[in-house]
Write a protein that holds these residues in place. Structure first.
Motif, PDB file in Angstrom:
ATOM      1  N   GLY A 184       0.795  -1.214   0.000  1.00  0.00           N
ATOM      2  CA  GLY A 184       0.000   0.000   0.000  1.00  0.00           C
ATOM      3  C   GLY A 184       0.831   1.268   0.000  1.00  0.00           C
ATOM      4  N   GLU A 185       2.159   1.140   0.169  1.00  0.00           N
ATOM      5  CA  GLU A 185       3.053   2.298   0.226  1.00  0.00           C
ATOM      6  C   GLU A 185       3.945   2.387  -1.003  1.00  0.00           C
ATOM      7  OE1 GLU A 185       5.155   1.622   3.812  1.00  0.00           O
ATOM      8  OE2 GLU A 185       3.409   1.917   5.116  1.00  0.00           O
ATOM      9  N   LEU A 186       3.660   1.577  -2.029  1.00  0.00           N
ATOM     10  CA  LEU A 186       4.501   1.575  -3.223  1.00  0.00           C
ATOM     11  C   LEU A 186       4.425   2.909  -3.952  1.00  0.00           C
ATOM     12  CD1 LEU A 186       3.702  -1.960  -4.709  1.00  0.00           C
ATOM     13  CD2 LEU A 186       5.762  -1.264  -3.470  1.00  0.00           C
ATOM     14  N   LYS A 187       5.571   3.338  -4.459  1.00  0.00           N
ATOM     15  CA  LYS A 187       5.663   4.532  -5.284  1.00  0.00           C
ATOM     16  C   LYS A 187       6.420   4.184  -6.562  1.00  0.00           C
ATOM     17  CE  LYS A 187       5.773   7.558  -1.242  1.00  0.00           C
ATOM     18  NZ  LYS A 187       6.558   8.577  -0.485  1.00  0.00           N
ATOM     19  N   GLU A 188       6.272   5.015  -7.550  1.00  0.00           N
ATOM     20  CA  GLU A 188       6.930   4.774  -8.826  1.00  0.00           C
ATOM     21  C   GLU A 188       8.447   4.933  -8.693  1.00  0.00           C
ATOM     22  OE1 GLU A 188       6.364   6.176 -13.494  1.00  0.00           O
ATOM     23  OE2 GLU A 188       5.458   7.318 -11.861  1.00  0.00           O
ATOM     24  N   ASN A 189       9.179   4.071  -9.429  1.00  0.00           N
ATOM     25  CA  ASN A 189      10.645   4.158  -9.545  1.00  0.00           C
ATOM     26  C   ASN A 189      11.388   3.871  -8.246  1.00  0.00           C
ATOM     27  OD1 ASN A 189      10.550   4.819 -12.291  1.00  0.00           O
ATOM     28  ND2 ASN A 189      10.258   6.982 -11.839  1.00  0.00           N
ATOM     29  N   LEU A 190      10.856   2.989  -7.414  1.00  0.00           N
ATOM     30  CA  LEU A 190      11.634   2.470  -6.291  1.00  0.00           C
ATOM     31  C   LEU A 190      12.541   1.364  -6.816  1.00  0.00           C
ATOM     32  CD1 LEU A 190       8.889   2.182  -3.515  1.00  0.00           C
ATOM     33  CD2 LEU A 190      10.514   4.048  -3.881  1.00  0.00           C
ATOM     34  N   PHE A 191      13.707   1.162  -6.204  1.00  0.00           N
ATOM     35  CA  PHE A 191      14.597   0.100  -6.641  1.00  0.00           C
ATOM     36  C   PHE A 191      15.164  -0.627  -5.427  1.00  0.00           C
ATOM     37  CE2 PHE A 191      17.189   3.828  -6.066  1.00  0.00           C
ATOM     38  CZ  PHE A 191      18.339   3.370  -5.457  1.00  0.00           C
ATOM     39  N   ASP A 192      15.623  -1.852  -5.669  1.00  0.00           N
ATOM     40  CA  ASP A 192      16.228  -2.677  -4.628  1.00  0.00           C
ATOM     41  C   ASP A 192      15.313  -2.782  -3.408  1.00  0.00           C
ATOM     42  OD1 ASP A 192      18.248  -4.307  -3.577  1.00  0.00           O
ATOM     43  OD2 ASP A 192      19.150  -2.640  -2.491  1.00  0.00           O
ATOM     44  N   ILE A 193      14.040  -3.074  -3.646  1.00  0.00           N
ATOM     45  CA  ILE A 193      13.106  -3.219  -2.541  1.00  0.00           C
ATOM     46  C   ILE A 193      12.763  -4.700  -2.345  1.00  0.00           C
ATOM     47  CG2 ILE A 193      12.114  -0.937  -2.930  1.00  0.00           C
ATOM     48  CD1 ILE A 193       9.643  -2.388  -4.107  1.00  0.00           C
ATOM     49  N   SER A 194      12.237  -4.988  -1.197  1.00  0.00           N
ATOM     50  CA  SER A 194      11.769  -6.339  -0.875  1.00  0.00           C
ATOM     51  C   SER A 194      10.286  -6.249  -0.542  1.00  0.00           C
ATOM     52  CB  SER A 194      12.557  -6.900   0.307  1.00  0.00           C
ATOM     53  OG  SER A 194      12.030  -8.141   0.721  1.00  0.00           O
ATOM     54  N   VAL A 195       9.497  -7.143  -1.118  1.00  0.00           N
ATOM     55  CA  VAL A 195       8.067  -7.182  -0.810  1.00  0.00           C
ATOM     56  C   VAL A 195       7.688  -8.592  -0.385  1.00  0.00           C
ATOM     57  CG1 VAL A 195       7.365  -5.252  -2.275  1.00  0.00           C
ATOM     58  CG2 VAL A 195       7.543  -7.526  -3.269  1.00  0.00           C
ATOM     59  N   THR A 196       6.862  -8.680   0.635  1.00  0.00           N
ATOM     60  CA  THR A 196       6.355  -9.961   1.117  1.00  0.00           C
ATOM     61  C   THR A 196       4.837  -9.917   1.028  1.00  0.00           C
ATOM     62  OG1 THR A 196       8.220 -10.133   2.657  1.00  0.00           O
ATOM     63  CG2 THR A 196       6.334 -11.588   3.042  1.00  0.00           C
ATOM     64  N   PHE A 197       4.238 -10.947   0.456  1.00  0.00           N
ATOM     65  CA  PHE A 197       2.805 -10.888   0.176  1.00  0.00           C
ATOM     66  C   PHE A 197       2.190 -12.277   0.120  1.00  0.00           C
ATOM     67  CE2 PHE A 197       5.301 -10.798  -3.693  1.00  0.00           C
ATOM     68  CZ  PHE A 197       4.766 -11.845  -4.430  1.00  0.00           C
ATOM     69  N   VAL A 198       0.868 -12.289   0.253  1.00  0.00           N
ATOM     70  CA  VAL A 198       0.078 -13.499   0.029  1.00  0.00           C
ATOM     71  C   VAL A 198      -0.407 -13.478  -1.412  1.00  0.00           C
ATOM     72  CG1 VAL A 198      -1.988 -14.785   0.684  1.00  0.00           C
ATOM     73  CG2 VAL A 198      -0.672 -13.586   2.432  1.00  0.00           C
ATOM     74  N   VAL A 199      -0.250 -14.575  -2.117  1.00  0.00           N
ATOM     75  CA  VAL A 199      -0.716 -14.654  -3.502  1.00  0.00           C
ATOM     76  C   VAL A 199      -2.232 -14.790  -3.508  1.00  0.00           C
ATOM     77  CG1 VAL A 199      -0.639 -15.973  -5.647  1.00  0.00           C
ATOM     78  CG2 VAL A 199       1.434 -15.692  -4.277  1.00  0.00           C
ATOM     79  N   ARG A 200      -2.900 -13.795  -4.114  1.00  0.00           N
ATOM     80  CA  ARG A 200      -4.357 -13.814  -4.192  1.00  0.00           C
ATOM     81  C   ARG A 200      -4.861 -14.339  -5.529  1.00  0.00           C
ATOM     82  NH1 ARG A 200      -5.863 -14.213   0.792  1.00  0.00           N
ATOM     83  NH2 ARG A 200      -6.074 -12.263   1.975  1.00  0.00           N
TER      84      ARG A 200
END
Length: 494
Positions: A184-200
């Motif tokens: 919910g905090e994603l912004k355009e042109n971020l790099f080298d990030i890690s995301v953890t999520f449930v596959v919906r």
């Protein structure tokens, strides 16, 4: 402190000199600076530094750390570990010359920073001298603000970069894991990030041919969710294969990812060359349901033209070519582009399909009447309303493919404008910005107007304005004299 012999060995390892050459350089440096002032050890350190070997940076207490870098830092010397590498890209400078740039992300125990390598410096990545996990020493870098005003280092013709061997340092560089970014905090042109999520939701792996070199690529995507929202997460090539059997409900972590804005406007998460996936994580997540979060558009697959809507993506169509428009050029800022459209018809209607820039080459041999199969299109609302299809990076077109029988489609049934249905709107959504656009609304008829329901209109299919009778001819305020005006019905209803 390193001994004289250790310094000489380092110079030999990182230069093409022989031992006698190094000894001569050390002796010459003492002669230059004064033998009474500089001894062999100091002269050797100076020689090493002049050849891009900063011995000072190889000592844990003395070296610059990433947290020490500010916008005012000049000629940065840094020893750090590579945690991400991006590919080399080419661009055209204002003077017409070609430039090259690559980037990498390095880290130490205090943080991470992106480094842009320009022109000759990009060879370090292109020739794989620098890889993820390498410890590198850079010198002569300058600081600039990059994406989202974050500090970046830039390495140009005055800079140096080299890989540090294990036996050159007596300390480890431990880079903390990147903090997980909330969807919910994603912004355009971020790099080298890690995301953890449930596959919906999952979508199958598809293959495509790259326009740059003709190689085959693979891509698959999922809709992921965490407690803050949902996002489309896209996996490329080997990671697409690795995720092929992912199941809904599985918890996944994608590391070293980047974000970009998708064709339909939403922020997407993409894997890169150095990304890694951790699957089947044994963690409990309070993830939102797709119905409650923002639901990105789903891949639509094969569709008939009458079912197209402006929010569809990854659409496949089959039909016959009704018209082929002229190639047009345009300018966007300092860049020039090309655009060409065709109208394709099937049993249910017709739609405009637009090709951009190098993709217009795919239309060179296309002619009216050809049967075409076009895959991986995306839909948008047209300038005058209705739906248009556009060709993107992954799109493929087959002309008169074997087995596609469309001779029963009569081209005379189609006009020179597409018939894909207008965009559906509620009455409250109609604004001044929609003037001259076609929309579709659904409602209850409350009353009819009292004006005459028929009128004569301009015969230009993109105009349709009412014409006026003057003497023995009809006139459109836009297109002038109209020989054969078209009768139309107009009902005013509330």
């Amino acid at each position: 402190m390193l001994t004289l012999e250790e310094i000489i060995e380092l110079i030999l390892k990182h230069t093409k000199y022989e031992r006698k050459d190094v000894l001569e350089l050390i002796d010459a440096k003492r002669e230059e600076l004064g033998r009474d002032i500089v001894n062999d050890d100091s002269a050797a350190m100076i020689v090493a530094r002049e050849h891009g070997i900063d011995l000072h940076q190889l000592k844990p207490k003395a070296r610059t750390r990433i947290e020490d870098i500010t916008e005012s830092t000049r000629s940065v010397v840094l020893t750090a570990k590579v945690v991400g590498v991006d590919r080399v890209r080419t661009f055209t400078r204002p003077d017409g010359s070609e430039g090259r740039v690559a980037s990498m992300t390095v880290g130490d125990e205090t943080g991470r920073i992106r480094i842009a390598l320009w022109d000759e410096m990009a060879k370090a990545i292109e020739e794989e001298e620098v890889k993820v996990g390498s410890i590198v020493q850079i010198s002569g870098a300058y600081v600039k603000k990059g994406l989202r005003d974050t500090l970046e280092l830039n390495l140009g013709r005055m800079g140096r970069i080299r890989t540090v061997e294990d036996d050159e340092i007596d300390f480890d560089i431990e880079v903390p894991a990147a903090a997980s970014t909330k969807l919910g905090e994603l912004k355009e042109n971020l790099f080298d990030i890690s995301v953890t999520f449930v596959v919906r939701r999952t979508f199958p792996v598809s293959t495509f041919t790259r326009s740059t070199d003709g190689s085959e690529g693979k891509v698959m995507s999922v809709i992921g969710a965490d407690e803050t929202g949902t996002a489309r997460v896209i996996f490329w090539d080997s990671l697409a294969e690795q995720m092929a059997d992912v199941e809904e409900g599985e918890v996944v972590r994608l590391n070293a990812a980047r974000t970009k804005r998708g064709r339909t406007g939403e922020i997407e998460v993409h894997s890169g060359r150095t990304s890694a996936v951790d699957r089947r994580l044994k963690v409990k997540m309070q993830a939102v349901d797709i119905a409650k979060g923002t639901q990105p558009a789903s891949p639509s697959g094969k569709a008939s033209i009458d079912t197209l809507t402006a929010d569809m993506r990854d659409v496949d169509i089959e039909g016959r070519v009704v018209t082929v428009d002229e190639l047009r050029t345009f300018e966007k800022g300092e860049k020039k582009g090309r655009r060409q459209s065709i109208i394709v018809g099937d049993d249910t209607g017709s739609v405009r399909v637009t090709f951009w820039n190098e993709d217009v080459e795919k239309l060179v041999k296309v002619k009216v009447g050809d049967a075409v199969r076009i895959r991986h299109l995306y839909a948008r609302e047209g300038l005058t309303g209705g739906v248009e299809l556009h060709v993107g990076q992954r799109a493929e077109i087959e002309v008169n493919p074997k087995g596609l029988k469309l001779d029963h489609i009569d081209l005379s049934d189609f006009q020179s404008v597409p018939t894909a249905k207008p965009v559906q709107k509620s009455i409250s959504e109609i604004t001044e910005e929609m003037v001259n656009k076609s929309v579709e609304i659904t409602g209850v008829i409350m009353a009819f107007g009292e004006t005459e329901p028929t009128y004569l209109s301009c015969s230009n299919p993109e105009c349709k304005k009412k014409v006026t009778e003057e003497d023995d001819h009809y006139v459109c305020e836009i297109h002038g004299v109209i020989k054969n005006p078209v009768p139309r019905y107009l009902f005013k209803m509330t």
